[in-house]
Each structure stands twice: as C-alpha cells, then as structure tokens.
Design a protein around this motif. Structure first.
Motif, short mmCIF file in Angstrom:
data_model
loop_
_atom_site.label_atom_id
_atom_site.label_comp_id
_atom_site.label_asym_id
_atom_site.label_seq_id
_atom_site.Cartn_x
_atom_site.Cartn_y
_atom_site.Cartn_z
N ALA A 2 0.83 -1.20 0.00
CA ALA A 2 0.00 0.00 0.00
C ALA A 2 0.87 1.24 0.00
CB ALA A 2 -0.91 0.01 1.22
N LYS A 3 0.40 2.25 -0.74
CA LYS A 3 1.15 3.50 -0.76
C LYS A 3 0.70 4.38 0.39
CE LYS A 3 -1.97 5.39 -4.21
NZ LYS A 3 -2.10 6.05 -5.47
N LYS A 4 1.61 5.18 0.88
CA LYS A 4 1.30 6.05 2.01
C LYS A 4 0.57 7.29 1.54
CE LYS A 4 4.93 4.76 5.18
NZ LYS A 4 5.95 5.25 6.07
N LYS A 5 -0.36 7.74 2.34
CA LYS A 5 -1.13 8.93 2.03
C LYS A 5 -0.59 10.11 2.83
CE LYS A 5 -3.96 6.84 -0.63
NZ LYS A 5 -3.92 7.03 -2.03
N THR A 6 -0.33 11.19 2.15
CA THR A 6 0.11 12.38 2.84
C THR A 6 -1.05 13.30 3.14
OG1 THR A 6 0.53 13.49 0.73
CG2 THR A 6 2.37 12.33 1.75
N ASN A 7 -2.15 13.12 2.41
CA ASN A 7 -3.30 13.98 2.56
C ASN A 7 -4.45 13.16 3.16
OD1 ASN A 7 -5.18 15.94 2.38
ND2 ASN A 7 -5.10 16.19 0.17
N LYS A 23 -11.75 21.42 -2.17
CA LYS A 23 -10.65 20.65 -1.58
C LYS A 23 -10.98 19.17 -1.45
CE LYS A 23 -8.70 24.46 1.01
NZ LYS A 23 -8.34 24.99 2.31
N ARG A 24 -12.27 18.82 -1.37
CA ARG A 24 -12.67 17.43 -1.17
C ARG A 24 -13.19 16.78 -2.45
NH1 ARG A 24 -17.13 17.35 2.86
NH2 ARG A 24 -17.01 15.15 2.40
N CYS A 25 -13.04 17.43 -3.58
CA CYS A 25 -13.57 16.93 -4.85
C CYS A 25 -12.91 15.60 -5.21
CB CYS A 25 -13.33 17.96 -5.96
SG CYS A 25 -13.99 17.43 -7.54
N PRO A 26 -13.70 14.55 -5.51
CA PRO A 26 -13.10 13.27 -5.85
C PRO A 26 -12.29 13.32 -7.14
CG PRO A 26 -15.49 13.18 -6.12
CD PRO A 26 -15.17 14.48 -5.47
N ILE A 27 -12.69 14.17 -8.09
CA ILE A 27 -11.95 14.29 -9.34
C ILE A 27 -10.56 14.87 -9.09
CG2 ILE A 27 -11.90 15.43 -11.60
CD1 ILE A 27 -14.97 15.29 -11.55
N ARG A 28 -10.49 15.91 -8.26
CA ARG A 28 -9.20 16.54 -7.95
C ARG A 28 -8.31 15.58 -7.16
NH1 ARG A 28 -6.65 19.15 -4.09
NH2 ARG A 28 -8.34 19.06 -2.61
N LEU A 29 -8.90 14.86 -6.20
CA LEU A 29 -8.11 13.92 -5.40
C LEU A 29 -7.59 12.77 -6.26
CD1 LEU A 29 -10.21 13.82 -2.11
CD2 LEU A 29 -8.01 14.95 -2.50
N LEU A 30 -8.39 12.33 -7.24
CA LEU A 30 -7.95 11.27 -8.15
C LEU A 30 -6.78 11.74 -8.99
CD1 LEU A 30 -8.49 8.45 -9.43
CD2 LEU A 30 -9.92 9.63 -11.08
N LYS A 31 -6.85 12.96 -9.49
CA LYS A 31 -5.78 13.51 -10.32
C LYS A 31 -4.49 13.66 -9.52
CE LYS A 31 -4.62 17.39 -13.28
NZ LYS A 31 -5.02 18.69 -13.79
#
Length: 63
Positions: A2-7, A23-31
C-alpha cells in the motif's frame, strides 16, 4: 504494498461540478493521487473498485 497517504482528506461521494474544484472533490483527489486505496471516480461519482456500494462510514475509515 500500500502506498502512504500524505493527505488525510475525506473525499465527497459526488462531485459538485464547480469550475474551481473544492478541496474534497473526488476528481481533484484522483488527479493528485490522494484517493484512498480501492476507490476511483466514474461519471463524477466516487465508486469502489470491487463494485461494492460506497458508504460514508467506510470512506471515513479509509481516509
């Protein structure tokens, strides 16, 4: 592995379609690569890779 999450932001279940992504947009988080493992975005909605239904409780644990 598993990769570590910084956010540690919990993504929304559905995108609000604002031109400037929130800030919580799933599209932005995916990108940015900050979605929790096992989640992706299809048709502006957050979905699980294995096909199960997305619940806010499970999403809170994953984020």
């Amino acid at each position: 592995m598993a990769k570590k999450k910084t956010n540690a932001v919990q993504p929304k279940v559905k995108c609000c379609v604002s031109k400037s992504r929130c800030k919580r947009c799933p599209i932005r988080l995916l990108k940015e690569g900050n979605l929790p493992d096992g989640y992706t975005v299809k048709k502006r909605a957050l979905v699980r890779v294995d096909g199960k239904k997305v619940t806010k409780k499970q999403l809170q644990k994953a984020a």
